[in-house]
Design an enzyme around this catalytic site. Structure first.
Site, PDB file in Angstrom:
ATOM      1  N   THR A  16       0.707  -1.286   0.103  1.00 24.90           N
ATOM      2  CA  THR A  16      -0.077   0.203   0.034  1.00 24.90           C
ATOM      3  C   THR A  16       0.874   0.909   0.188  1.00 24.90           C
ATOM      4  O   THR A  16       0.452   2.515  -0.658  1.00 24.90           O
ATOM      5  CB  THR A  16      -1.050   0.012   1.279  1.00 24.90           C
ATOM      6  OG1 THR A  16      -1.749  -1.320   1.182  1.00 24.90           O
ATOM      7  CG2 THR A  16      -1.659   1.140   1.326  1.00 24.90           C
ATOM      8  N   SER A  61       0.273 -10.075  -0.869  1.00 22.49           N
ATOM      9  CA  SER A  61      -0.469 -11.355  -0.956  1.00 22.49           C
ATOM     10  C   SER A  61       0.563 -12.162  -1.717  1.00 22.49           C
ATOM     11  O   SER A  61       0.227 -13.387  -1.827  1.00 22.49           O
ATOM     12  CB  SER A  61      -1.789 -11.129  -1.332  1.00 22.49           C
ATOM     13  OG  SER A  61      -2.338 -10.046  -0.679  1.00 22.49           O
ATOM     14  N   THR A 279      -0.611 -21.883  19.627  1.00 20.94           N
ATOM     15  CA  THR A 279      -1.841 -21.553  20.195  1.00 20.94           C
ATOM     16  C   THR A 279      -2.340 -20.542  19.121  1.00 20.94           C
ATOM     17  O   THR A 279      -1.729 -19.590  18.439  1.00 20.94           O
ATOM     18  CB  THR A 279      -1.764 -20.964  21.666  1.00 20.94           C
ATOM     19  OG1 THR A 279      -3.252 -20.496  21.770  1.00 20.94           O
ATOM     20  CG2 THR A 279      -0.646 -19.857  21.653  1.00 20.94           C
TER      21      THR A 279
HETATM   22  N1  ASP Z   1      -2.577  -5.723   0.260  1.00 20.54           N
HETATM   23  C1  ASP Z   1      -1.448  -4.726   0.838  1.00 20.54           C
HETATM   24  C2  ASP Z   1      -0.190  -5.515   0.759  1.00 20.54           C
HETATM   25  O1  ASP Z   1      -0.097  -6.140   1.752  1.00 20.54           O
HETATM   26  C3  ASP Z   1      -1.926  -4.200   2.269  1.00 20.54           C
HETATM   27  C4  ASP Z   1      -0.631  -3.212   2.627  1.00 20.54           C
HETATM   28  O2  ASP Z   1       0.200  -2.639   1.926  1.00 20.54           O
HETATM   29  O3  ASP Z   1      -1.034  -2.766   3.785  1.00 20.54           O
HETATM   30  O4  ASP Z   1       0.672  -5.537  -0.063  1.00 20.54           O
END
Ligand code: ASP
Length: 347
Positions: A16, A61, A279
């Site tokens: 982001t 991701s 956990t």
């Molecule tokens: N989907 C984004 C990522 O992890 C979210 C972020 O950067 O906060 O690349």
């Protein structure tokens, strides 16, 4: 003390922090040079900031062992040239990447700080600027003898410096997006940056850094839940050559005591799969002696993950099997803190 003659390598992977909204409001990664335009403050630092970016910046991701290897390669190739490294990374899998890098960068004597943001850096209220600017400061902060304050892989987010392999993403919206539940903060940034020097992981005296690349991704996470059926449990392990299962259990490491459940886990262990009990609770530790529901797991050979996070457990298992260790040696290493990822009870 900021070392004005120091230099930092800023590595942009995506996330982001460096995204913009397209016509449909969807966040897309953009070029690193554009990001720099939004942070003119970078030019006010007296120390050198060089930058390198992934050819294709990614939403985190899409992070995976190949990309962790790429990061290790960038750091190894530049290790002697820079005083510290800051990695801009998406928040979603940042805790996994920080955990993996903590194992892959052995005996580093320099800071490697991951940071990112919840709002793109182009937005007025972005948290990205503060995160980036302070992470850079931390990367060049040294004592009067010129020794870096930070000598490990950390996440810096919303004023908190945390041991990377102790972190978890806790919030999808708030600026306070990470926490280190089972280990104290390594530093807090207010008007001054206050470090916990006593807690910092230090490289072994006289050691040189070692950069590890091999990871074995044949690891699964199985999260138990009330109502989980034998079919669902079995399906999780129907992978040839599976090396290890991180079993996310309840509370202090408890799982259903029903025979079918124990039989399936027993069968995994007989197949040679390491089953590590972690956990589902955000904080606290596995203690399989506390309840019968945990004791039964211990009796069939499930190992305690102690207070490790799921993120660090996955990374540690990939790393240990990547080293080519025998199953027995992996079991021994899981009981030890390699880079401060678990709290080992001192009796
Ligand atoms: N989907 C984004 C990522 O992890 C979210 C972020 O950067 O906060 O690349």
């Amino acid at each position: 003390m900021l070392d004005h003659n120091a230099s930092v390598l800023l590595i942009y992977t995506g996330g982001t922090i460096g995204m913009f909204e397209d016509a449909n409001g969807v966040l897309m990664p953009f070029d690193f040079n554009a990001l720099k335009e939004y942070v003119p403050e970078l030019q006010r630092f007296k120390f050198t900031i060089d930058t390198v970016q992934f050819e294709q910046p990614v939403d985190s991701s899409d992070m995976n062992p190949d990309k962790w290897q790429k990061l290790v390669w960038i750091i190894e190739a530049n290790y002697s040239k820079y005083d510290g490294f800051v990695i801009l990374h998406g928040t979603d899998t940042m805790a996994y990447s920080a955990s993996a890098l903590s194992f892959m960068l052995e005996n580093i004597g320099k800071p490697v700080i991951l940071t990112g943001s919840q709002l793109p850096i182009g937005k007025i209220r972005t948290d990205g600027k503060e995160n980036l600017l302070t992470a850079l400061e931390i990367a060049v902060d040294k004592d009067p003898e010129g020794n870096p304050f930070v000598t490990e892989v950390c996440i810096f987010f919303q004023n908190l410096l945390m041991r990377g392999n102790r972190t978890t993403k806790i919030n999808a919206a708030n600026f306070k997006a990470f926490n280190s539940f089972n280990f104290p903060l390594l530093a807090e940034a207010g008007t001054q940056i206050r470090y916990r020097h006593d807690l910092m992981h230090r490289p072994l005296r006289g050691s040189i850094p070692k950069f590890h690349y091999a990871l074995d991704p044949k690891v699964a996470i199985v999260k138990i839940f009330p109502g989980m059926s034998a079919e669902v449990l079995k399906a999780n392990s129907a992978i040839p050559h599976l090396r290890a299962i991180v079993l996310e259990t309840y509370g202090a490491g408890n799982a259903p005591g029903e025979q079918w459940f124990l039989d399936i886990v027993d069968e995994w262990i007989k197949r040679g799969i390491i089953v590590l009990n972690v956990t589902q609770c955000a904080s606290g530790s596995v203690d399989m002696e506390r309840y019968q529901a945990g004791k039964s797991l211990h009796e069939i050979g499930v190992l305690s993950g102690y207070d490790i996070t799921t993120e660090a457990a996955v990374a540690k298992l990939m790393f240990l099997f990547g080293l080519g260790l025998t199953r027995q040696d992996v079991k021994i290493a899981l009981k030890m803190a390699i880079v401060g990822e678990i709290t080992v009870a001192v009796n």
